[in-house]
Write a protein that holds these residues in place. Structure first.
Motif, PDB file in Angstrom:
ATOM      1  N   ASP A   1       0.815  -1.214   0.000  1.00  0.00           N
ATOM      2  CA  ASP A   1       0.000   0.000   0.000  1.00  0.00           C
ATOM      3  C   ASP A   1       0.849   1.265   0.000  1.00  0.00           C
ATOM      4  O   ASP A   1       0.323   2.368   0.124  1.00  0.00           O
ATOM      5  CB  ASP A   1      -0.920  -0.001   1.232  1.00  0.00           C
ATOM      6  N   ILE A   2       2.158   1.097  -0.121  1.00  0.00           N
ATOM      7  CA  ILE A   2       3.082   2.226  -0.018  1.00  0.00           C
ATOM      8  C   ILE A   2       3.520   2.646  -1.422  1.00  0.00           C
ATOM      9  O   ILE A   2       4.046   1.843  -2.177  1.00  0.00           O
ATOM     10  CB  ILE A   2       4.330   1.824   0.800  1.00  0.00           C
ATOM     11  N   GLY A   3       3.297   3.912  -1.765  1.00  0.00           N
ATOM     12  CA  GLY A   3       3.729   4.399  -3.075  1.00  0.00           C
ATOM     13  C   GLY A   3       5.084   5.063  -3.038  1.00  0.00           C
ATOM     14  O   GLY A   3       5.830   5.021  -4.006  1.00  0.00           O
ATOM     15  N   GLY A   4       5.417   5.680  -1.904  1.00  0.00           N
ATOM     16  CA  GLY A   4       6.687   6.382  -1.803  1.00  0.00           C
ATOM     17  C   GLY A   4       7.242   6.339  -0.395  1.00  0.00           C
ATOM     18  O   GLY A   4       6.497   6.438   0.571  1.00  0.00           O
TER      19      GLY A   4
ATOM     20  N   ALA B   1       1.177   6.356   0.874  1.00  0.00           N
ATOM     21  CA  ALA B   1       0.631   6.069  -0.445  1.00  0.00           C
ATOM     22  C   ALA B   1       1.015   7.183  -1.422  1.00  0.00           C
ATOM     23  O   ALA B   1       1.125   6.958  -2.623  1.00  0.00           O
ATOM     24  CB  ALA B   1      -0.888   5.922  -0.369  1.00  0.00           C
ATOM     25  N   HIS B   2       1.247   8.387  -0.910  1.00  0.00           N
ATOM     26  CA  HIS B   2       1.489   9.570  -1.746  1.00  0.00           C
ATOM     27  C   HIS B   2       2.800  10.235  -1.367  1.00  0.00           C
ATOM     28  O   HIS B   2       3.007  10.591  -0.208  1.00  0.00           O
ATOM     29  CB  HIS B   2       0.328  10.540  -1.595  1.00  0.00           C
ATOM     30  N   ARG B   3       3.663  10.447  -2.356  1.00  0.00           N
ATOM     31  CA  ARG B   3       5.030  10.860  -2.039  1.00  0.00           C
ATOM     32  C   ARG B   3       5.113  12.198  -1.313  1.00  0.00           C
ATOM     33  O   ARG B   3       5.978  12.382  -0.461  1.00  0.00           O
ATOM     34  CB  ARG B   3       5.880  10.902  -3.303  1.00  0.00           C
TER      35      ARG B   3
ATOM     36  N   VAL C   1      12.301   6.211  -2.523  1.00  0.00           N
ATOM     37  CA  VAL C   1      12.021   4.973  -3.255  1.00  0.00           C
ATOM     38  C   VAL C   1      10.549   4.981  -3.638  1.00  0.00           C
ATOM     39  O   VAL C   1       9.672   5.145  -2.777  1.00  0.00           O
ATOM     40  CB  VAL C   1      12.336   3.721  -2.402  1.00  0.00           C
TER      41      VAL C   1
ATOM     42  N   ARG D   1       2.057   0.126  -5.984  1.00  0.00           N
ATOM     43  CA  ARG D   1       0.959  -0.082  -5.039  1.00  0.00           C
ATOM     44  C   ARG D   1      -0.058  -1.037  -5.635  1.00  0.00           C
ATOM     45  O   ARG D   1      -0.162  -1.162  -6.860  1.00  0.00           O
ATOM     46  CB  ARG D   1       0.241   1.240  -4.751  1.00  0.00           C
TER      47      ARG D   1
END
Lengths: 149, 83, 149, 83
Positions: A25-28, A100-102, C33, C37
Protein backbone atom coordinates in the motif's frame (compact mmCIF):
# COMPACT_ATOMS: atom_id res chain seq x y z
CA UNK A 1 5.64 3.72 14.06
CA UNK A 2 8.81 2.88 15.94
CA UNK A 3 11.52 4.90 17.68
CA UNK A 4 14.87 3.64 18.88
CA UNK A 5 17.75 5.30 20.72
CA UNK A 6 20.98 3.37 20.60
CA UNK A 7 24.75 3.61 20.80
CA UNK A 8 25.36 1.24 17.86
CA UNK A 9 25.27 2.12 14.19
CA UNK A 10 22.23 1.18 12.10
CA UNK A 11 21.81 -0.15 8.56
CA UNK A 12 19.48 2.14 6.55
CA UNK A 13 18.84 -0.48 3.85
CA UNK A 14 17.96 -3.20 6.35
CA UNK A 15 15.69 -0.81 8.27
CA UNK A 16 13.92 0.17 5.05
CA UNK A 17 13.41 -3.47 4.05
CA UNK A 18 12.03 -4.34 7.50
CA UNK A 19 9.64 -1.39 7.46
CA UNK A 20 8.23 -2.30 4.03
CA UNK A 21 8.19 -6.10 4.36
CA UNK A 22 4.92 -7.42 2.95
CA UNK A 23 3.48 -3.93 2.35
CA UNK A 24 1.75 -3.23 -0.97
CA UNK A 25 0.00 0.00 0.00
CA UNK A 26 3.08 2.23 -0.02
CA UNK A 27 3.73 4.40 -3.07
CA UNK A 28 6.69 6.38 -1.80
CA UNK A 29 9.23 6.10 0.98
CA UNK A 30 11.51 8.92 2.05
CA UNK A 31 14.59 8.10 4.12
CA UNK A 32 16.73 10.76 5.73
CA UNK A 33 20.17 9.91 7.10
CA UNK A 34 22.09 12.53 9.09
CA UNK A 35 25.87 12.13 9.17
CA UNK A 36 28.85 13.57 11.02
CA UNK A 37 30.64 16.12 8.83
CA UNK A 38 34.31 17.01 9.20
CA UNK A 39 33.47 20.72 9.28
CA UNK A 40 30.96 22.83 11.16
CA UNK A 41 30.45 26.59 10.95
CA UNK A 42 33.51 26.77 8.71
CA UNK A 43 35.94 25.15 11.17
CA UNK A 44 37.38 21.64 10.98
CA UNK A 45 35.98 19.23 13.50
CA UNK A 46 36.77 15.66 14.44
CA UNK A 47 34.56 13.27 16.31
CA UNK A 48 31.17 14.20 17.69
CA UNK A 49 29.85 13.09 21.07
CA UNK A 50 26.10 13.02 21.56
CA UNK A 51 24.80 13.18 25.11
CA UNK A 52 21.14 12.47 25.73
CA UNK A 53 18.56 12.15 28.50
CA UNK A 54 17.67 8.46 28.76
CA UNK A 55 13.97 7.99 29.36
CA UNK A 56 12.95 11.43 28.17
CA UNK A 57 14.60 10.88 24.78
CA UNK A 58 12.38 7.94 23.91
CA UNK A 59 9.29 9.80 25.11
CA UNK A 60 10.18 12.90 23.10
CA UNK A 61 10.83 10.89 19.94
CA UNK A 62 7.55 8.99 20.35
CA UNK A 63 5.71 12.30 20.86
CA UNK A 64 7.33 13.79 17.76
CA UNK A 65 6.38 10.74 15.73
CA UNK A 66 2.79 10.83 17.02
CA UNK A 67 2.61 14.51 16.02
CA UNK A 68 3.80 13.62 12.50
CA UNK A 69 1.18 10.87 12.25
CA UNK A 70 -1.55 13.32 13.21
CA UNK A 71 -0.42 15.92 10.67
CA UNK A 72 0.48 13.79 7.66
CA UNK A 73 -1.06 10.86 5.83
CA UNK A 74 1.75 8.37 6.44
CA UNK A 75 1.34 4.62 6.73
CA UNK A 76 4.65 3.68 8.36
CA UNK A 77 7.54 5.46 10.03
CA UNK A 78 10.78 4.86 11.88
CA UNK A 79 13.16 7.05 13.86
CA UNK A 80 16.56 5.75 14.97
CA UNK A 81 18.88 8.17 16.81
CA UNK A 82 22.34 7.31 18.07
CA UNK A 83 24.15 8.65 21.13
CA UNK A 84 27.80 8.43 22.19
CA UNK A 85 30.93 9.13 20.16
CA UNK A 86 30.91 9.17 16.33
CA UNK A 87 33.66 9.92 13.81
CA UNK A 88 33.19 12.08 10.67
CA UNK A 89 31.30 10.11 8.02
CA UNK A 90 29.38 8.07 10.62
CA UNK A 91 25.59 7.97 10.65
CA UNK A 92 23.81 9.82 13.49
CA UNK A 93 20.10 9.62 12.77
CA UNK A 94 17.66 7.84 10.46
CA UNK A 95 14.10 8.93 9.71
CA UNK A 96 11.91 6.88 7.37
CA UNK A 97 8.39 7.87 6.36
CA UNK A 98 6.20 5.85 4.02
CA UNK A 99 2.96 6.92 2.39
CA UNK A 100 0.63 6.07 -0.44
CA UNK A 101 1.49 9.57 -1.75
CA UNK A 102 5.03 10.86 -2.04
CA UNK A 103 4.29 14.46 -1.02
CA UNK A 104 3.08 13.36 2.40
CA UNK A 105 6.18 11.23 2.93
CA UNK A 106 8.43 14.20 2.07
CA UNK A 107 6.52 16.60 4.33
CA UNK A 108 6.52 14.16 7.26
CA UNK A 109 10.21 13.39 6.88
CA UNK A 110 11.27 17.02 6.89
CA UNK A 111 8.91 17.80 9.76
CA UNK A 112 10.43 15.01 11.85
CA UNK A 113 14.04 15.95 11.25
CA UNK A 114 13.30 19.64 11.87
CA UNK A 115 11.66 18.79 15.18
CA UNK A 116 14.37 16.34 16.18
CA UNK A 117 16.96 19.09 15.86
CA UNK A 118 15.32 21.33 18.45
CA UNK A 119 12.87 19.23 20.50
CA UNK A 120 14.63 15.95 21.28
CA UNK A 121 16.95 15.98 24.32
CA UNK A 122 20.29 15.47 22.57
CA UNK A 123 23.36 17.67 22.90
CA UNK A 124 26.32 17.56 20.56
CA UNK A 125 29.91 18.19 21.53
CA UNK A 126 32.48 18.51 18.73
CA UNK A 127 36.19 17.80 18.94
CA UNK A 128 37.85 20.94 17.57
CA UNK A 129 41.52 22.06 17.39
CA UNK A 130 40.75 24.03 20.60
CA UNK A 131 39.33 21.00 22.40
CA UNK A 132 35.76 19.76 22.75
CA UNK A 133 33.08 22.42 22.20
CA UNK A 134 29.34 22.19 22.79
CA UNK A 135 27.47 22.83 19.59
CA UNK A 136 25.28 25.89 19.91
CA UNK A 137 21.65 25.76 18.90
CA UNK A 138 21.35 27.29 15.45
CA UNK A 139 18.84 30.00 14.63
CA UNK A 140 18.28 28.30 11.27
CA UNK A 141 17.16 25.12 13.05
CA UNK A 142 14.80 27.04 15.32
CA UNK A 143 13.35 28.70 12.21
CA UNK A 144 12.97 25.31 10.53
CA UNK A 145 10.99 24.04 13.51
CA UNK A 146 8.91 27.21 13.78
CA UNK A 147 7.58 26.97 10.24
CA UNK A 148 5.57 23.88 11.22
CA UNK A 149 3.79 25.58 14.13
CA UNK B 1 13.35 15.31 44.38
CA UNK B 2 15.60 14.02 41.63
CA UNK B 3 17.68 16.59 39.75
CA UNK B 4 19.51 15.99 36.47
CA UNK B 5 21.95 18.21 34.57
CA UNK B 6 23.09 17.75 30.98
CA UNK B 7 25.77 19.08 28.62
CA UNK B 8 27.39 22.34 29.79
CA UNK B 9 24.87 22.72 32.62
CA UNK B 10 26.27 19.42 33.94
CA UNK B 11 29.85 20.59 33.40
CA UNK B 12 29.29 23.89 35.20
CA UNK B 13 27.41 22.46 38.18
CA UNK B 14 29.78 19.52 38.32
CA UNK B 15 26.78 17.26 38.95
CA UNK B 16 25.04 14.87 36.59
CA UNK B 17 22.34 13.49 38.88
CA UNK B 18 21.45 14.05 42.53
CA UNK B 19 18.69 13.76 45.10
CA UNK B 20 17.81 17.06 46.70
CA UNK B 21 15.10 18.37 49.00
CA UNK B 22 12.95 21.12 47.55
CA UNK B 23 13.38 24.12 49.89
CA UNK B 24 10.24 25.26 51.68
CA UNK B 25 8.32 27.93 49.81
CA UNK B 26 9.71 26.98 46.38
CA UNK B 27 6.85 26.00 44.06
CA UNK B 28 8.00 26.74 40.47
CA UNK B 29 10.85 25.94 38.10
CA UNK B 30 11.95 29.55 38.38
CA UNK B 31 12.04 29.33 42.17
CA UNK B 32 13.98 26.08 42.02
CA UNK B 33 16.59 27.61 39.69
CA UNK B 34 16.94 30.53 42.11
CA UNK B 35 17.51 28.18 45.02
CA UNK B 36 20.05 26.12 43.04
CA UNK B 37 21.93 29.23 41.91
CA UNK B 38 22.72 29.95 45.58
CA UNK B 39 24.54 26.64 46.05
CA UNK B 40 27.91 27.93 44.82
CA UNK B 41 29.77 29.56 41.93
CA UNK B 42 29.39 26.53 39.58
CA UNK B 43 25.63 26.54 39.99
CA UNK B 44 25.49 30.33 39.73
CA UNK B 45 27.48 30.16 36.45
CA UNK B 46 25.30 27.37 35.06
CA UNK B 47 22.09 29.31 35.63
CA UNK B 48 23.41 32.82 34.95
CA UNK B 49 21.61 33.19 31.59
CA UNK B 50 18.07 31.85 31.85
CA UNK B 51 17.59 32.31 28.10
CA UNK B 52 20.06 29.47 27.56
CA UNK B 53 18.42 27.11 30.06
CA UNK B 54 15.79 24.54 29.16
CA UNK B 55 13.92 22.50 31.75
CA UNK B 56 12.00 19.24 31.87
CA UNK B 57 9.73 18.21 34.73
CA UNK B 58 9.11 14.48 34.86
CA UNK B 59 10.63 14.18 31.40
CA UNK B 60 8.26 16.69 29.81
CA UNK B 61 9.44 20.09 28.59
CA UNK B 62 8.52 22.71 31.20
CA UNK B 63 8.37 26.49 31.43
CA UNK B 64 9.87 28.71 34.12
CA UNK B 65 6.53 29.23 35.83
CA UNK B 66 5.45 25.60 35.77
CA UNK B 67 4.99 24.02 39.23
CA UNK B 68 7.47 21.63 40.85
CA UNK B 69 7.06 19.38 43.87
CA UNK B 70 9.46 17.36 45.98
CA UNK B 71 8.32 14.17 44.20
CA UNK B 72 9.39 15.43 40.75
CA UNK B 73 12.29 14.57 38.48
CA UNK B 74 13.58 17.90 37.15
CA UNK B 75 16.27 18.23 34.47
CA UNK B 76 18.23 21.29 33.33
CA UNK B 77 20.04 21.57 30.02
CA UNK B 78 20.97 23.89 27.12
CA UNK B 79 18.86 24.19 23.96
CA UNK B 80 18.75 20.82 22.25
CA UNK B 81 21.05 20.09 19.32
CA UNK B 82 20.04 16.64 18.08
CA UNK B 83 19.34 15.26 14.66
CA UNK C 1 25.96 12.31 -10.30
CA UNK C 2 24.89 9.04 -11.90
CA UNK C 3 21.77 7.84 -13.70
CA UNK C 4 20.88 4.25 -14.53
CA UNK C 5 17.96 2.68 -16.38
CA UNK C 6 17.61 -1.04 -15.82
CA UNK C 7 15.22 -3.96 -15.80
CA UNK C 8 16.60 -5.48 -12.59
CA UNK C 9 15.73 -4.49 -9.06
CA UNK C 10 18.15 -2.31 -7.06
CA UNK C 11 19.27 -2.34 -3.42
CA UNK C 12 18.68 1.10 -1.84
CA UNK C 13 20.99 0.43 1.11
CA UNK C 14 23.87 -0.73 -1.10
CA UNK C 15 23.39 2.27 -3.43
CA UNK C 16 23.44 4.64 -0.45
CA UNK C 17 26.61 3.05 0.94
CA UNK C 18 28.33 3.26 -2.45
CA UNK C 19 27.37 6.91 -2.91
CA UNK C 20 28.70 7.91 0.53
CA UNK C 21 31.81 5.70 0.65
CA UNK C 22 34.71 7.75 2.02
CA UNK C 23 32.71 11.02 2.12
CA UNK C 24 32.96 13.19 5.22
CA UNK C 25 31.44 16.36 3.77
CA UNK C 26 27.83 15.16 3.71
CA UNK C 27 25.51 16.27 6.51
CA UNK C 28 22.27 14.87 5.19
CA UNK C 29 21.15 12.33 2.61
CA UNK C 30 17.61 12.00 1.35
CA UNK C 31 16.59 8.80 -0.42
CA UNK C 32 13.28 8.41 -2.20
CA UNK C 33 12.02 4.97 -3.26
CA UNK C 34 8.90 4.71 -5.41
CA UNK C 35 7.01 1.41 -5.20
CA UNK C 36 4.20 -0.38 -7.03
CA UNK C 37 0.96 -0.08 -5.04
CA UNK C 38 -1.89 -2.57 -5.27
CA UNK C 39 -4.38 0.24 -5.83
CA UNK C 40 -4.52 3.26 -8.10
CA UNK C 41 -7.26 5.87 -8.36
CA UNK C 42 -9.32 3.76 -5.95
CA UNK C 43 -9.30 0.58 -8.03
CA UNK C 44 -7.33 -2.58 -7.38
CA UNK C 45 -4.41 -3.15 -9.69
CA UNK C 46 -1.94 -5.95 -10.15
CA UNK C 47 1.40 -5.79 -11.87
CA UNK C 48 2.72 -2.66 -13.55
CA UNK C 49 4.57 -2.63 -16.87
CA UNK C 50 6.86 0.30 -17.57
CA UNK C 51 7.68 1.02 -21.20
CA UNK C 52 10.44 3.48 -21.96
CA UNK C 53 12.36 5.07 -24.84
CA UNK C 54 15.89 3.62 -24.73
CA UNK C 55 18.45 6.27 -25.50
CA UNK C 56 16.21 9.21 -24.78
CA UNK C 57 15.51 7.97 -21.24
CA UNK C 58 19.15 8.14 -20.17
CA UNK C 59 19.52 11.58 -21.77
CA UNK C 60 16.38 12.89 -20.06
CA UNK C 61 17.46 11.58 -16.67
CA UNK C 62 20.94 13.06 -17.05
CA UNK C 63 19.38 16.40 -18.05
CA UNK C 64 17.05 16.32 -15.04
CA UNK C 65 19.96 15.56 -12.74
CA UNK C 66 22.07 18.36 -14.25
CA UNK C 67 19.16 20.74 -13.70
CA UNK C 68 18.98 19.69 -10.03
CA UNK C 69 22.72 20.25 -9.61
CA UNK C 70 22.41 23.75 -11.03
CA UNK C 71 19.50 24.64 -8.74
CA UNK C 72 20.50 23.05 -5.45
CA UNK C 73 23.66 22.83 -3.37
CA UNK C 74 24.05 19.05 -3.51
CA UNK C 75 27.36 17.17 -3.39
CA UNK C 76 26.23 13.76 -4.69
CA UNK C 77 23.19 12.26 -6.39
CA UNK C 78 21.90 9.08 -7.96
CA UNK C 79 18.85 8.20 -10.05
CA UNK C 80 17.96 4.57 -10.79
CA UNK C 81 14.76 3.88 -12.75
CA UNK C 82 13.49 0.44 -13.69
CA UNK C 83 11.51 -0.61 -16.75
CA UNK C 84 9.61 -3.80 -17.56
CA UNK C 85 7.10 -5.69 -15.44
CA UNK C 86 6.85 -5.22 -11.65
CA UNK C 87 4.50 -6.70 -9.07
CA UNK C 88 2.85 -4.70 -6.24
CA UNK C 89 5.39 -4.00 -3.51
CA UNK C 90 8.31 -3.93 -5.95
CA UNK C 91 10.61 -0.93 -6.21
CA UNK C 92 10.34 1.25 -9.34
CA UNK C 93 12.64 4.20 -8.83
CA UNK C 94 15.37 5.41 -6.50
CA UNK C 95 16.54 9.01 -6.08
CA UNK C 96 19.34 9.86 -3.65
CA UNK C 97 20.55 13.40 -2.98
CA UNK C 98 23.33 14.25 -0.55
CA UNK C 99 24.27 17.68 0.75
CA UNK C 100 26.14 19.41 3.53
CA UNK C 101 22.75 20.89 4.45
CA UNK C 102 19.59 18.83 4.80
CA UNK C 103 17.20 21.39 3.33
CA UNK C 104 19.00 21.33 -0.01
CA UNK C 105 18.93 17.53 -0.10
CA UNK C 106 15.16 17.53 0.55
CA UNK C 107 14.48 20.19 -2.09
CA UNK C 108 16.63 18.44 -4.71
CA UNK C 109 15.05 15.05 -4.02
CA UNK C 110 11.50 16.30 -4.40
CA UNK C 111 12.44 18.31 -7.49
CA UNK C 112 13.92 15.23 -9.12
CA UNK C 113 11.01 12.93 -8.42
CA UNK C 114 8.49 15.59 -9.50
CA UNK C 115 10.33 16.03 -12.80
CA UNK C 116 10.77 12.31 -13.34
CA UNK C 117 7.01 11.86 -13.17
CA UNK C 118 6.31 14.15 -16.10
CA UNK C 119 9.56 14.69 -18.04
CA UNK C 120 11.21 11.28 -18.34
CA UNK C 121 9.99 9.06 -21.22
CA UNK C 122 8.34 6.29 -19.22
CA UNK C 123 4.78 5.03 -19.61
CA UNK C 124 3.00 2.85 -17.09
CA UNK C 125 0.44 0.20 -17.90
CA UNK C 126 -1.48 -1.35 -15.01
CA UNK C 127 -3.06 -4.77 -14.89
CA UNK C 128 -6.67 -4.17 -13.80
CA UNK C 129 -9.73 -6.45 -13.49
CA UNK C 130 -10.69 -5.07 -16.96
CA UNK C 131 -7.32 -5.88 -18.47
CA UNK C 132 -4.20 -3.73 -18.92
CA UNK C 133 -4.80 0.01 -18.85
CA UNK C 134 -2.39 2.83 -19.65
CA UNK C 135 -1.99 5.09 -16.64
CA UNK C 136 -3.15 8.60 -17.46
CA UNK C 137 -0.98 11.57 -16.66
CA UNK C 138 -2.26 13.12 -13.46
CA UNK C 139 -2.99 16.81 -13.11
CA UNK C 140 -1.48 16.66 -9.62
CA UNK C 141 1.83 15.51 -11.08
CA UNK C 142 1.79 18.26 -13.69
CA UNK C 143 1.13 20.76 -10.91
CA UNK C 144 4.00 19.30 -8.87
CA UNK C 145 6.37 19.82 -11.80
CA UNK C 146 5.03 23.29 -12.55
CA UNK C 147 5.80 24.64 -9.10
CA UNK C 148 9.54 24.35 -9.85
CA UNK C 149 9.37 26.44 -13.02
CA UNK D 1 13.67 9.24 -41.27
CA UNK D 2 13.23 7.02 -38.28
CA UNK D 3 9.85 7.03 -36.55
CA UNK D 4 9.11 5.59 -33.12
CA UNK D 5 5.80 5.13 -31.33
CA UNK D 6 5.30 4.36 -27.63
CA UNK D 7 2.52 3.24 -25.27
CA UNK D 8 -1.01 3.70 -26.70
CA UNK D 9 0.32 5.61 -29.71
CA UNK D 10 2.25 2.42 -30.56
CA UNK D 11 -0.83 0.27 -29.93
CA UNK D 12 -3.09 2.44 -32.11
CA UNK D 13 -0.67 2.78 -35.01
CA UNK D 14 0.32 -0.85 -34.69
CA UNK D 15 3.94 0.18 -35.25
CA UNK D 16 6.77 0.48 -32.76
CA UNK D 17 9.58 1.59 -35.07
CA UNK D 18 9.84 2.20 -38.79
CA UNK D 19 11.82 3.95 -41.48
CA UNK D 20 9.75 6.40 -43.47
CA UNK D 21 10.37 9.08 -46.09
CA UNK D 22 9.34 12.58 -45.09
CA UNK D 23 6.78 13.69 -47.72
CA UNK D 24 7.79 16.65 -49.82
CA UNK D 25 6.68 19.98 -48.36
CA UNK D 26 6.46 18.73 -44.78
CA UNK D 27 8.82 20.72 -42.55
CA UNK D 28 7.36 20.63 -39.00
CA UNK D 29 6.23 18.15 -36.39
CA UNK D 30 2.66 19.31 -36.99
CA UNK D 31 2.98 18.67 -40.71
CA UNK D 32 4.47 15.25 -40.08
CA UNK D 33 1.59 14.30 -37.77
CA UNK D 34 -0.85 15.43 -40.47
CA UNK D 35 0.85 13.26 -43.05
CA UNK D 36 0.95 10.25 -40.72
CA UNK D 37 -2.74 10.66 -39.81
CA UNK D 38 -3.60 10.01 -43.45
CA UNK D 39 -1.97 6.59 -43.46
CA UNK D 40 -5.06 4.77 -42.18
CA UNK D 41 -7.61 4.53 -39.36
CA UNK D 42 -5.05 3.35 -36.73
CA UNK D 43 -2.84 6.35 -37.38
CA UNK D 44 -5.84 8.68 -37.54
CA UNK D 45 -7.04 7.37 -34.17
CA UNK D 46 -3.57 7.66 -32.60
CA UNK D 47 -3.22 11.31 -33.60
CA UNK D 48 -6.89 12.36 -33.23
CA UNK D 49 -6.29 14.41 -30.04
CA UNK D 50 -3.13 16.47 -30.39
CA UNK D 51 -3.40 17.56 -26.75
CA UNK D 52 -2.58 13.99 -25.75
CA UNK D 53 0.43 13.65 -28.07
CA UNK D 54 3.99 14.40 -27.04
CA UNK D 55 6.86 14.43 -29.52
CA UNK D 56 10.62 14.07 -29.38
CA UNK D 57 12.95 14.97 -32.26
CA UNK D 58 16.34 13.31 -32.00
CA UNK D 59 15.51 12.30 -28.44
CA UNK D 60 14.79 15.85 -27.30
CA UNK D 61 11.29 17.02 -26.39
CA UNK D 62 9.84 18.97 -29.32
CA UNK D 63 6.89 21.27 -29.99
CA UNK D 64 4.35 21.01 -32.80
CA UNK D 65 5.96 23.83 -34.76
CA UNK D 66 9.53 22.59 -34.38
CA UNK D 67 11.26 21.64 -37.67
CA UNK D 68 11.80 18.07 -38.86
CA UNK D 69 14.02 16.74 -41.64
CA UNK D 70 14.35 13.38 -43.33
CA UNK D 71 17.51 12.67 -41.29
CA UNK D 72 15.70 12.93 -37.94
CA UNK D 73 14.57 10.36 -35.42
CA UNK D 74 11.06 11.40 -34.39
CA UNK D 75 9.08 9.74 -31.60
CA UNK D 76 5.41 10.06 -30.66
CA UNK D 77 3.95 9.13 -27.30
CA UNK D 78 1.37 10.07 -24.64
CA UNK D 79 2.20 12.33 -21.66
CA UNK D 80 4.90 10.66 -19.61
CA UNK D 81 3.99 8.72 -16.48
CA UNK D 82 7.29 7.67 -14.91
CA UNK D 83 8.62 7.81 -11.38
Amino acid sequence: MTVRVQRDDFDPGAELDALLAGRKDIGGVVSFVGLVRDFSDARNVGALTLEHYPGMTEKALAAIEAEALSRFDIQASLIVHRHGRMEPGERIVLVITASAHRGEAFRASEFLIDWLKTRAPFWKSEDTPDGPQWVEARAVDDAATERWS
Amino acid sequence: MKLLYFAWVRERTGVHEETWSLPEGVTTVRGLIGALSGRGPGFAHAFADLKQIRTAVNQETAKLDDPVSDADEVAFFPPMTGG
